[in-house]
Design an enzyme around this catalytic site. Structure first.
Site, PDB file in Angstrom:
ATOM      1  N   HIS A  45       0.875  -1.181   0.000  1.00  7.96           N
ATOM      2  CA  HIS A  45       0.000   0.000   0.000  1.00  7.96           C
ATOM      3  C   HIS A  45       0.914   1.233   0.000  1.00  7.96           C
ATOM      4  O   HIS A  45       1.073   1.903   1.018  1.00  7.96           O
ATOM      5  CB  HIS A  45      -0.870  -0.064   1.260  1.00  7.96           C
ATOM      6  CG  HIS A  45      -2.009   0.906   1.274  1.00  7.96           C
ATOM      7  ND1 HIS A  45      -2.603   1.328   2.442  1.00  7.96           N
ATOM      8  CD2 HIS A  45      -2.673   1.533   0.285  1.00  7.96           C
ATOM      9  CE1 HIS A  45      -3.586   2.162   2.155  1.00  7.96           C
ATOM     10  NE2 HIS A  45      -3.642   2.311   0.859  1.00  7.96           N
ATOM     11  N   SER A  71      -4.664   4.756   4.799  1.00  7.78           N
ATOM     12  CA  SER A  71      -5.628   5.424   3.917  1.00  7.78           C
ATOM     13  C   SER A  71      -5.898   6.849   4.378  1.00  7.78           C
ATOM     14  O   SER A  71      -6.025   7.105   5.577  1.00  7.78           O
ATOM     15  CB  SER A  71      -6.942   4.645   3.924  1.00  7.78           C
ATOM     16  OG  SER A  71      -6.697   3.306   3.579  1.00  7.78           O
TER      17      SER A  71
HETATM   18  C1  OXD Z   1      -7.968   3.919  -0.762  1.00 11.57           C
HETATM   19  C2  OXD Z   1      -7.924   3.454   0.631  1.00 11.57           C
HETATM   20  O1  OXD Z   1      -6.890   4.034  -1.365  1.00 11.57           O
HETATM   21  O2  OXD Z   1      -8.972   3.381   1.280  1.00 11.57           O
HETATM   22  O3  OXD Z   1      -9.058   4.138  -1.307  1.00 11.57           O
HETATM   23  O4  OXD Z   1      -6.823   3.166   1.106  1.00 11.57           O
HETATM   24 MN    MN Z   2      -5.249   3.268  -0.271  1.00 11.95          MN
END
Ligand code: OXD
Ligand code: MN
Length: 618
Positions: A259, A281
């Site tokens: 991520h 996020s």
């Molecule tokens: C996104 C997340 O990238 O929720 O939408 O991490």
């Molecule tokens: Mn994300």
């Protein structure tokens, strides 16, 4: 690189037609589609070719259905606004499941379900769920087709909104199907909004279902999602595939699915560096990926803003691609002051979801401009004024736009061989304790930093905003297997890197530290280039550091704060390491690590003991 050009004079939307070529439908895919159609009972099946013409027709259909409305083409050419159902606005972690034969393979951070029981449950949930709707067959590639890292999938969905979103976020359509026909393996993904229509029943603008499932079967590499059409719940190529399923592929095949944003940083010397950075996020990954550096002569170019796949290339170096092809960015907080590059990317060809609409048919969200418009239609479609006492745009409202539209996109952003990564950054949103920047002592210490990221909860997922939670590697909702095994995979990966040419440096950052009055100490955004400057100086051996119990901090004068309105006290506070507070942090980490039982790699317990030892000695 071809950038879509901003039309000098905005003409009314004209229909763009591109010829579509028919491709052979791979037998295995066709068979699976037929089997699923028997369960889902759609009224039609549409194989998506990915052409511009098809996108245009889908957008027209969505306008006709009331799912989206076209924005004023003079202000925002070929752009649309979608309003979701109020119950369908974020990723649903509580309804996200990892189904493995043994519960311990999903680990304590995932919701586990036994695969056979879940399959039986899903069969009933999905039976007839596409009745009265068209089922779209959506082939897609993650990563540039032709890259050794490209991976393929086919999503079935009954949501044309999801099809156009996948069209922006991936390489969707015939080229992906052709690669599958040539023998590439593919991940099947079934998605239904869960709102079958009886004969003659009128549809709603945003069909969805109160019952939701986002289910991954990592062992058979399948995805099933029901009930939501929102973002990562429904664009299955993104979180479900490129992180949850891909993290398992990566474990088995010896690479990393992360991520992370990817950026190329060029200092005035002209020598470019590539960074991969993991943040939870809605902690500013898109802003960092599109940063306009405040330092003269510095350039930051974008490669990706959310997901990176990293592997050791045949040259022994750590390489990375962005498997996506677009940005699904959080709108609130994106403005000319904070992220002018994103604002420029959104000039047209963009789908906005759950933002507010201006009277003249453009979009607005909190933070887009300093001054609030006098009147708006809010994300729910209600009249809104600055005195309404509620946000005009949903805090998790989004824009979906092609990466090619980003003015700062790097020339090598879709290089099939990826880019060489010089350093890895871990970050979180921490009001206290964590300094602006720290350098890890070595790879294993960097893995400890990644494993112990904590961050205040944002609106990207359900949950209490502001609550602190451990979000290791920013992968808490996205690791498709036992997080302890994931830590071990990172440690092993470092061992393999050590045998190769160069091990990247690892840093931890925190742009969000606050003073006693609750104001941010660091200006952030373009000024974060100063932190990158220190990192580049560390990579080159030009800038110094002092040792601290938690890692290396910039030594006196090494962080360039020239021209910043930052007094000495604020600078001291930004880097203050409070041994007592860190001792409490160490206790919290111990509890967190204990949740993994004896599956936790011993190296991480050793890193914790080393931290405690250094804190005690300080
Ligand atoms: C996104 C997340 O990238 O929720 O939408 O991490
Ligand atoms: Mn994300």
């Amino acid at each position: 690189m071809t950038l879509l050009e901003r039309p000098a004079v905005v003409a009314p939307v004209t229909r763009v037609v591109s010829p579509t070529v028919s491709v052979e439908r791979p037998f295995e895919v066709a068979l699976w589609v037929a089997e699923q159609a028997a369960l889902l009972e759609p009224s039609d099946i549409h194989w998506v070719d990915g052409s511009t013409r098809e996108r245009h027709e889908l957008l027209q259909l969505l306008v006709a259905n009331g799912t989206i409305e076209q924005l004023n083409p003079d202000l925002r050419p070929y752009s649309f606004l979608a309003r979701s159902a109020e119950s369908d606005v974020a990723r649903l972690e509580s309804r996200t499941f990892i189904c493995t034969e043994n519960e311990s393979d999903a680990g304590p951070t995932n919701n586990w379900r036994e695969p056979a029981a879940m399959r039986a449950e899903l069969t009933e949930v999905f039976r007839g769920s596409m009745r009265g709707r068209t089922m779209y067959v959506v082939p897609f590639a993650m990563g540039p087709i032709g890259s050794p890292m490209a991976r393929f999938g086919v999503q079935l969905t009954d949501s044309p909104y999801v099809v156009v979103s996948v069209g922006t976020m991936t390489r969707m359509g015939n080229p992906a199907l052709e690669a599958i026909a040539r023998g590439a393996s593919w991940v099947p993904a079934v998605h239904s909004v869960g709102a079958p229509l009886a004969a003659g029943q009128a549809d709603v603008a945003w069909p969805c279902n109160d019952t939701k499932y986002i289910v991954q079967f990592p062992e058979s590499r399948e995805i099933w999602s029901f009930g939501s059409a929102y973002g990562g719940n429904a664009i299955l190529a993104k979180k479900a595939y490129a992180l949850r399923i891909a993290s398992v592929m990566a474990r088995d095949e010896g690479w990393l699915a992360e991520h992370m944003l990817l950026v190329k940083v060029t200092p005035p010397s002209g020598k470019a560096y590539h960074f991969a950075a993991a943040f939870p996020s809605a902690c500013g990954k898109t802003n960092m990926a599109m940063m306009t550096p405040s330092l003269p002569g510095w350039k930051v170019e974008t490669i990706g803003d959310d997901i990176a796949w990293l592997w050791i290339g045949t040259d022994g170096r750590l390489r990375a691609i962005n498997p996506e092809a677009g940005f699904f960015g959080v709108a609130p907080g994106t403005g000319m002051r904070t992220n002018p590059t994103a604002i420029d990317s959104l000039w047209g060809n963009t789908i906005f979801t759950n933002v507010a609409r201006t009277d003249d048919g453009d979009v607005w969200w909190e933070g887009m401009t300093d001054e609030k418009p006098a009147r708006l239609t809010d994300w729910r479609g209600e009249p809104w004024t600055p005195t309404s006492g509620r946000p005009a745009a949903h805090p998790n409202s989004r824009f979906t736009v092609s990466a090619r539209q980003c003015p700062s996109i790097a020339e090598d952003w879709d290089d099939p061989e990826g880019v060489v990564i010089d350093a890895i950054i871990f970050g979180g949103r921490r009001a206290s304790n964590v300094p602006l920047v720290v350098e890890a002592r070595d790879w294993d210490h960097g893995v400890f930093m990644g494993a112990t990221i904590a961050s205040e909860q944002t609106a990207a997922a359900e949950g209490t905003i502001g609550e602190l939670r451990r979000d290791p590697f920013a992968m808490l909702p996205f690791a498709g297997y036992n997080m302890a095994d994931y830590f071990a995979h990172w440690l092993n990966f470092g061992r393999r890197l050590r045998r190769s040419a160069r091990v990247p440096r690892v840093f931890q950052v925190n742009w969000f530290r606050k003073d006693a009055d609750g104001s941010f100490l660091w200006p952030g955004f373009g000024e974060n280039a100063r932190v990158l400057e220190w990192m580049v100086g560390r990579l080159d051996g030009q800038l110094g550091a002092i040792d601290s119990p938690i890692g290396s901090l910039p030594n006196d004068g090494a962080l360039n704060v020239d021209g910043l309105e930052l007094d000495g006290a604020a600078l001291t506070e930004l880097f203050r390491v409070d041994p007592a507070a860190f001792a409490a942090e160490a206790d919290d980490i111990e509890t967190f690590f204990a949740s993994f039982g004896d599956r936790l790699p011993p190296e991480l317990s050793r890193q914790l003991a080393l931290l405690r030892g250094r804190l005690a000695a300080s």
